[in-house]
Each structure stands twice: as C-alpha cells, then as structure tokens.
Design a protein around this motif. Structure first.
Motif, PDB file in Angstrom:
ATOM      1  N   GLY A   1      35.251  10.909  33.970  1.00  0.00           N
ATOM      2  CA  GLY A   1      34.375   9.894  33.230  1.00  0.00           C
ATOM      3  C   GLY A   1      35.071   8.786  34.530  1.00  0.00           C
ATOM      4  N   PHE A   2      34.610   7.581  33.928  1.00  0.00           N
ATOM      5  CA  PHE A   2      34.023   6.282  34.470  1.00  0.00           C
ATOM      6  C   PHE A   2      35.796   5.816  34.698  1.00  0.00           C
ATOM      7  CE2 PHE A   2      34.868   1.761  33.337  1.00  0.00           C
ATOM      8  CZ  PHE A   2      34.818   1.357  35.103  1.00  0.00           C
ATOM      9  N   ILE A   3      36.967   5.603  33.778  1.00  0.00           N
ATOM     10  CA  ILE A   3      37.965   5.480  34.432  1.00  0.00           C
ATOM     11  C   ILE A   3      38.905   6.925  34.805  1.00  0.00           C
ATOM     12  CG2 ILE A   3      40.386   4.291  33.274  1.00  0.00           C
ATOM     13  CD1 ILE A   3      38.429   3.052  31.229  1.00  0.00           C
TER      14      ILE A   3
ATOM     15  N   ASP B   1      38.093  18.373  31.225  1.00  0.00           N
ATOM     16  CA  ASP B   1      37.012  16.924  31.056  1.00  0.00           C
ATOM     17  C   ASP B   1      35.186  18.203  30.774  1.00  0.00           C
ATOM     18  OD1 ASP B   1      34.486  15.510  30.809  1.00  0.00           O
ATOM     19  OD2 ASP B   1      35.923  14.095  31.633  1.00  0.00           O
ATOM     20  N   ASN B   2      34.556  18.002  29.603  1.00  0.00           N
ATOM     21  CA  ASN B   2      33.838  18.759  29.056  1.00  0.00           C
ATOM     22  C   ASN B   2      32.716  19.068  29.450  1.00  0.00           C
ATOM     23  OD1 ASN B   2      33.639  16.937  26.892  1.00  0.00           O
ATOM     24  ND2 ASN B   2      33.394  18.096  25.437  1.00  0.00           N
TER      25      ASN B   2
ATOM     26  N   THR C   1      30.594  15.833  28.568  1.00  0.00           N
ATOM     27  CA  THR C   1      29.682  15.291  27.759  1.00  0.00           C
ATOM     28  C   THR C   1      29.503  13.773  28.470  1.00  0.00           C
ATOM     29  OG1 THR C   1      31.860  14.517  26.097  1.00  0.00           O
ATOM     30  CG2 THR C   1      29.757  15.955  24.590  1.00  0.00           C
ATOM     31  N   THR C   2      30.101  13.282  28.948  1.00  0.00           N
ATOM     32  CA  THR C   2      29.442  11.889  29.728  1.00  0.00           C
ATOM     33  C   THR C   2      29.873  11.571  31.328  1.00  0.00           C
ATOM     34  OG1 THR C   2      31.760  10.280  29.206  1.00  0.00           O
ATOM     35  CG2 THR C   2      29.618  10.167  27.795  1.00  0.00           C
ATOM     36  N   GLY C   3      30.757  12.501  31.836  1.00  0.00           N
ATOM     37  CA  GLY C   3      31.407  13.271  32.464  1.00  0.00           C
ATOM     38  C   GLY C   3      30.927  13.661  33.612  1.00  0.00           C
TER      39      GLY C   3
ATOM     40  N   ILE D   1      39.132  18.999  24.342  1.00  0.00           N
ATOM     41  CA  ILE D   1      39.916  18.748  23.927  1.00  0.00           C
ATOM     42  C   ILE D   1      40.543  19.562  23.151  1.00  0.00           C
ATOM     43  CG2 ILE D   1      40.718  16.812  25.806  1.00  0.00           C
ATOM     44  CD1 ILE D   1      39.844  15.024  22.981  1.00  0.00           C
TER      45      ILE D   1
ATOM     46  N   GLU E   1      42.154  10.274  28.157  1.00  0.00           N
ATOM     47  CA  GLU E   1      41.340   9.305  28.414  1.00  0.00           C
ATOM     48  C   GLU E   1      39.775   9.645  28.064  1.00  0.00           C
ATOM     49  OE1 GLU E   1      41.316   6.716  30.033  1.00  0.00           O
ATOM     50  OE2 GLU E   1      43.224   6.381  30.628  1.00  0.00           O
TER      51      GLU E   1
ATOM     52  N   TYR F   1      34.421   3.324  15.985  1.00  0.00           N
ATOM     53  CA  TYR F   1      34.990   3.329  16.862  1.00  0.00           C
ATOM     54  C   TYR F   1      36.381   2.893  17.177  1.00  0.00           C
ATOM     55  CZ  TYR F   1      35.785   2.720  21.984  1.00  0.00           C
ATOM     56  OH  TYR F   1      36.029   2.517  23.237  1.00  0.00           O
TER      57      TYR F   1
ATOM     58  N   LYS G   1      40.711   4.095  16.716  1.00  0.00           N
ATOM     59  CA  LYS G   1      41.117   3.137  18.262  1.00  0.00           C
ATOM     60  C   LYS G   1      42.724   3.261  17.113  1.00  0.00           C
ATOM     61  CE  LYS G   1      39.346   4.846  21.903  1.00  0.00           C
ATOM     62  NZ  LYS G   1      40.100   6.134  22.947  1.00  0.00           N
TER      63      LYS G   1
ATOM     64  N   VAL H   1      36.376  -2.734  30.842  1.00  0.00           N
ATOM     65  CA  VAL H   1      36.328  -2.553  31.811  1.00  0.00           C
ATOM     66  C   VAL H   1      34.735  -2.267  32.953  1.00  0.00           C
ATOM     67  CG1 VAL H   1      37.769  -0.587  33.190  1.00  0.00           C
ATOM     68  CG2 VAL H   1      38.422  -1.257  31.314  1.00  0.00           C
TER      69      VAL H   1
ATOM     70  N   GLU I   1      31.971   1.336  26.475  1.00  0.00           N
ATOM     71  CA  GLU I   1      32.101   0.360  25.972  1.00  0.00           C
ATOM     72  C   GLU I   1      31.936  -0.684  27.473  1.00  0.00           C
ATOM     73  OE1 GLU I   1      36.044  -1.377  23.721  1.00  0.00           O
ATOM     74  OE2 GLU I   1      36.146   0.621  23.923  1.00  0.00           O
TER      75      GLU I   1
HETATM   76  N1  LIG Z   1      34.778   1.709  29.862  1.00  0.00           N
HETATM   77  C1  LIG Z   1      35.634   0.538  28.847  1.00  0.00           C
HETATM   78  O1  LIG Z   1      35.755  -1.240  28.783  1.00  0.00           O
HETATM   79  C2  LIG Z   1      36.565   0.902  27.878  1.00  0.00           C
HETATM   80  C3  LIG Z   1      37.595   0.248  26.844  1.00  0.00           C
HETATM   81  C4  LIG Z   1      38.463   0.411  25.857  1.00  0.00           C
HETATM   82  C5  LIG Z   1      38.901   1.533  26.110  1.00  0.00           C
HETATM   83  N2  LIG Z   1      38.624   2.401  26.818  1.00  0.00           N
HETATM   84  C6  LIG Z   1      38.243   3.861  26.698  1.00  0.00           C
HETATM   85  O2  LIG Z   1      38.847   4.050  28.209  1.00  0.00           O
HETATM   86  C7  LIG Z   1      38.844   5.880  28.054  1.00  0.00           C
HETATM   87  C8  LIG Z   1      37.759   6.056  28.921  1.00  0.00           C
HETATM   88  O3  LIG Z   1      36.346   5.420  29.130  1.00  0.00           O
HETATM   89  P1  LIG Z   1      35.892   5.408  29.766  1.00  0.00           P
HETATM   90  O4  LIG Z   1      34.625   4.097  30.314  1.00  0.00           O
HETATM   91  O5  LIG Z   1      35.743   6.247  31.358  1.00  0.00           O
HETATM   92  O6  LIG Z   1      34.216   6.457  29.479  1.00  0.00           O
HETATM   93  P2  LIG Z   1      33.660   8.151  29.797  1.00  0.00           P
HETATM   94  O7  LIG Z   1      32.437   8.150  28.775  1.00  0.00           O
HETATM   95  O8  LIG Z   1      33.124   7.807  31.126  1.00  0.00           O
HETATM   96  O9  LIG Z   1      34.932   8.735  30.247  1.00  0.00           O
HETATM   97  C9  LIG Z   1      35.208   9.356  28.755  1.00  0.00           C
HETATM   98  C10 LIG Z   1      35.726  10.748  30.018  1.00  0.00           C
HETATM   99  O10 LIG Z   1      36.079  12.191  28.694  1.00  0.00           O
HETATM  100  C11 LIG Z   1      35.104  13.256  28.707  1.00  0.00           C
HETATM  101  N3  LIG Z   1      35.157  13.284  27.230  1.00  0.00           N
HETATM  102  C12 LIG Z   1      34.040  13.583  26.119  1.00  0.00           C
HETATM  103  N4  LIG Z   1      34.594  14.409  24.896  1.00  0.00           N
HETATM  104  C13 LIG Z   1      35.088  14.839  25.775  1.00  0.00           C
HETATM  105  C14 LIG Z   1      35.775  16.107  24.711  1.00  0.00           C
HETATM  106  N5  LIG Z   1      35.282  16.356  23.325  1.00  0.00           N
HETATM  107  N6  LIG Z   1      36.778  16.962  25.499  1.00  0.00           N
HETATM  108  C15 LIG Z   1      36.904  16.963  26.867  1.00  0.00           C
HETATM  109  N7  LIG Z   1      36.430  16.074  27.754  1.00  0.00           N
HETATM  110  C16 LIG Z   1      35.400  15.099  26.882  1.00  0.00           C
HETATM  111  C17 LIG Z   1      33.881  13.137  29.188  1.00  0.00           C
HETATM  112  O11 LIG Z   1      32.917  14.073  29.166  1.00  0.00           O
HETATM  113  C18 LIG Z   1      34.220  11.666  30.241  1.00  0.00           C
HETATM  114  O12 LIG Z   1      34.552  12.382  30.878  1.00  0.00           O
HETATM  115  C19 LIG Z   1      37.947   5.627  26.268  1.00  0.00           C
HETATM  116  O13 LIG Z   1      39.282   6.744  25.940  1.00  0.00           O
HETATM  117  C20 LIG Z   1      38.068   5.302  26.277  1.00  0.00           C
HETATM  118  O14 LIG Z   1      37.938   5.099  24.645  1.00  0.00           O
HETATM  119  C21 LIG Z   1      36.827   2.046  27.614  1.00  0.00           C
END
Ligand SMILES: NC(=O)c1ccc[n+]([C@@H]2O[C@H](COP(=O)([O-])OP(=O)(O)OC[C@H]3O[C@@H](n4cnc5c(N)ncnc54)[C@H](O)[C@@H]3O)[C@@H](O)[C@H]2O)c1
Length: 309
Positions: A10-12, A31-32, A34-36, A52, A72, A140, A144, A170, A180
């Motif tokens: 995923g992103f972060i 990672d599964n 879904t959005t990654g 997960i 993450e 959500y 959290k 972020v 987010e």
């Molecule tokens: N981006 C922001 O501004 C922000 C702010 C606060 C908190 N967060 C938290 O940071 C974390 C990362 O967020 P992000 O912005 O990178 O989002 P993202 O959607 O890019 O990354 C999430 C990753 O989790 C994977 N995933 C989702 N469900 C899954 C599952 N059941 N099994 C395995 N993998 C799974 C997705 O494929 C993806 O690669 C998350 O926990 C999010 O809630 C993000």
C-alpha cells in the motif's frame, strides 16, 4: 533483522518497506492487494499475498520469526466503513487480533501500527492531544479507537509492547484516491491531467498534512526507541486550507486551476490539527518536509504516471 510489514504493497507500507530494506533489514510483506499494488513492493522484500485474517498467519510468523511487526494493512476508507460496517470491523479488528495472536505466539518484540486522527471525531479544542478521548463520527474511526484498546490489553495481559500512531492526513507519491487524506492525491492527479478541481464547501476547511517520508521516519523512531510504548500523534501541527492547496497546485501547474465549489458534505470535519509534542519529547520525532516541496514531489509523481500511460 527480520521485520514483517502488513499492508506493504500500500501507500504508506510500501515506503516503509523501501526504508527498512535500505537500512539492511530482511522484510516480509503480507498484503492481499485489495488496494495495494504488487509493483509497489520492493523487489528485495519477500512478498506473500495473504489476508491478515488468514489463520495460517501464525505459521508464517513462526517460520519467519519477525523481531518487529509494522501492521499497516487495513480497510482505510471512511465511506466504505459507513456502507459496510461489518467488513470494516472484520478487517480492522478481527484482522488486528489475528496479527496480535501471531505476534504473541512467535515472540515478536514490538508491534507498531497506525490508528488515525479519525478517532478524535469532532473534538474542537485544537491542537488535538493524545489524552483527548474523542468520539469518532465514523465506523472507521470507531474501529481505530477500539484497536487502541486491544493493543493496550495485549500489552498488559501478554507483555506485547506496542506503539500506536494517530497519523494526521498523510500524502505523497503512490497514494490512492480512496483512503484518508486523499485530497492531495486527488488534486495532484487532476492537475497532472489538466482537469478542474471540485471542492466541497468554501475551501477554508483545514487539515494537518504530513508527508509520507516523515511518517516512515516516525515508524523507524518507534522501532529504535525500544522501551517506549503507547499512543502517539504523528503530525506537523500545522493547519493548511484546501484553498491554500489549490494555490500551490496552480503555481506548480503554471496557471490558475478551474475550481468548482460544491455543497459542503454532511459530517465533514471543518478543522483538524494534531499536537506533535509527545512524539517529539519521547521519540525525538520532528516532521521535516515542507509542504511546497512535498506537493512538488507528489505532483511530479502523478505527472510521471501520466507520462508512462
Ligand atoms: N493515508 C492516511 O492519511 C492515513 C491516516 C491515518 C491512518 N492511516 C492508516 O495507515 C495505514 C496504511 O494506510 P494507507 O494510506 O497506506 O492505505 P492503503 O490502502 O494504500 O494501504 C493499505 C494496504 O493494506 C492492504 N490490505 C487491506 N486489507 C487487507 C487484508 N485484509 N489483508 C491483507 N492486506 C490488506 C491493502 O491491499 C493495501 O496494500 C492504514 O492502517 C490506515 O488506516 C492512513
């Protein structure tokens, strides 16, 4: 050192994996997708496409023996949590519990995982501090907040140390549109395509935007401060309005960007800014990226994406 990053496609998570690999660690990504995006996973990492919530996770941890786990992976979309609260709960809580069980049964030293500014809901005394017990306005935010409780009990009952980060908004390269903090990635994509912006409300709403490299640094600091546990904001403690973002993107684009102002969305928070004093004091964490440079990097990423298509 062996380190597992869930959500590492995923992103972060993918930026965090890049940094851990650069530091010389052996990284397992779960990672599964879904959005990654698989292409985001560093080629030097071990990638396992897995949910997960899969009970096999415990065997994977037994074999890999991670010292630290960065969790993450999550359902990250506020709107999806309102449309399908059961799925949000399943991924963000049942998934967390499965990861925590795998951690405690394989002797993980510490779990580092994000909560969110969404836990604060509409609390209006800014900046938001970690001691505020917010009332989330979305499922959500609620999952959290509940997650933070699970981490606390796992530490007390099973001696599993944790750091839980309340990230503000972020932004940076590789961010998708859905989760987010998406306003910057949405604007960067639209600007790179030469399209108009739509703003809900008058554009004077403010957020605390933090660049992804700073968030990665906070995670590294959490790993390096072994004895520190608890809940920490990760933020810049700086308010930026949506209109200021438009101004920045117009400068980057070299011309005024057409902007349509639409009806404010029900439930949208007007202002959000998080104190970062606790993380600064305990983890020596300071966000260093300035907004203009962070936006330039993000815009350039989307321009390059555009060019590659
Ligand atoms: N981006 C922001 O501004 C922000 C702010 C606060 C908190 N967060 C938290 O940071 C974390 C990362 O967020 P992000 O912005 O990178 O989002 P993202 O959607 O890019 O990354 C999430 C990753 O989790 C994977 N995933 C989702 N469900 C899954 C599952 N059941 N099994 C395995 N993998 C799974 C997705 O494929 C993806 O690669 C998350 O926990 C999010 O809630 C993000």
């Amino acid at each position: 050192m062996n380190i597992c990053v869930t959500g590492g496609a995923g992103f972060i998570g993918s930026h965090l994996v890049d940094r851990l690999i650069a530091l010389g660690h052996t990284v397992l990504v779960i990672d599964n997708l879904t959005t990654g995006v698989e292409a985001f996973v560093n080629p030097k990492a071990i990638f396992k496409k897995m949910d997960i919530r899969d009970k096999e996770l415990i065997n994977v941890f037994h074999d890999f023996q991670p010292v630290y786990v960065f969790h993450e992976a999550a359902q990250t979309m506020v709107n999806s949590s309102m449309d399908d609260p059961a799925n949000d709960c399943d991924v963000n809580l049942m998934g967390l519990i499965n990861v925590l069980e795998a951690c405690r049964h394989s002797g993980v030293k510490k779990i580092i995982t994000p909560s969110s500014a969404a836990v604060y809901g509409n609390a209006d005394s800014l900046p938001l501090t970690e001691d505020i017990h917010g009332e989330p306005s979305s499922f959500y935010g609620l999952t959290k907040l509940t997650m933070e409780g699970y981490l606390t009990v796992y530490e007390q009952a099973f001696n599993l140390p944790y750091i839980c980060f309340r990230y503000s908004n972020v932004y940076g390269p590789r961010q998708g549109d859905g989760g987010e903090g998406g306003v910057i990635s949405i604007f960067a994509r639209l600007a790179s395509e030469g399209k108009a912006f739509t703003v809900f409300g008058d554009g004077e709403q403010t957020r605390d935007f933090i660049y992804v490299d700073d968030v990665v640094q906070a995670n590294i600091d959490a790993m390096n401060h072994e004895s520190i546990t608890g809940i920490y904001n990760v933020s810049t403690n700086t308010a930026t309005s949506v209109n200021e973002l438009i101004h920045h993107f117009s400068k980057l684009n070299g011309k005024e960007i057409d902007t349509v102002y639409a009806q404010e969305r029900l439930g949208d928070i007007k202002h959000s800014r998080l104190s970062n004093i606790k993380a600064q004091k305990d983890l020596n964490f300071v966000a260093t990226m300035n907004l203009a440079e962070g936006l330039t990097n993000t815009y350039q990423y989307f321009l390059d994406e555009q060019g590659a298509q």
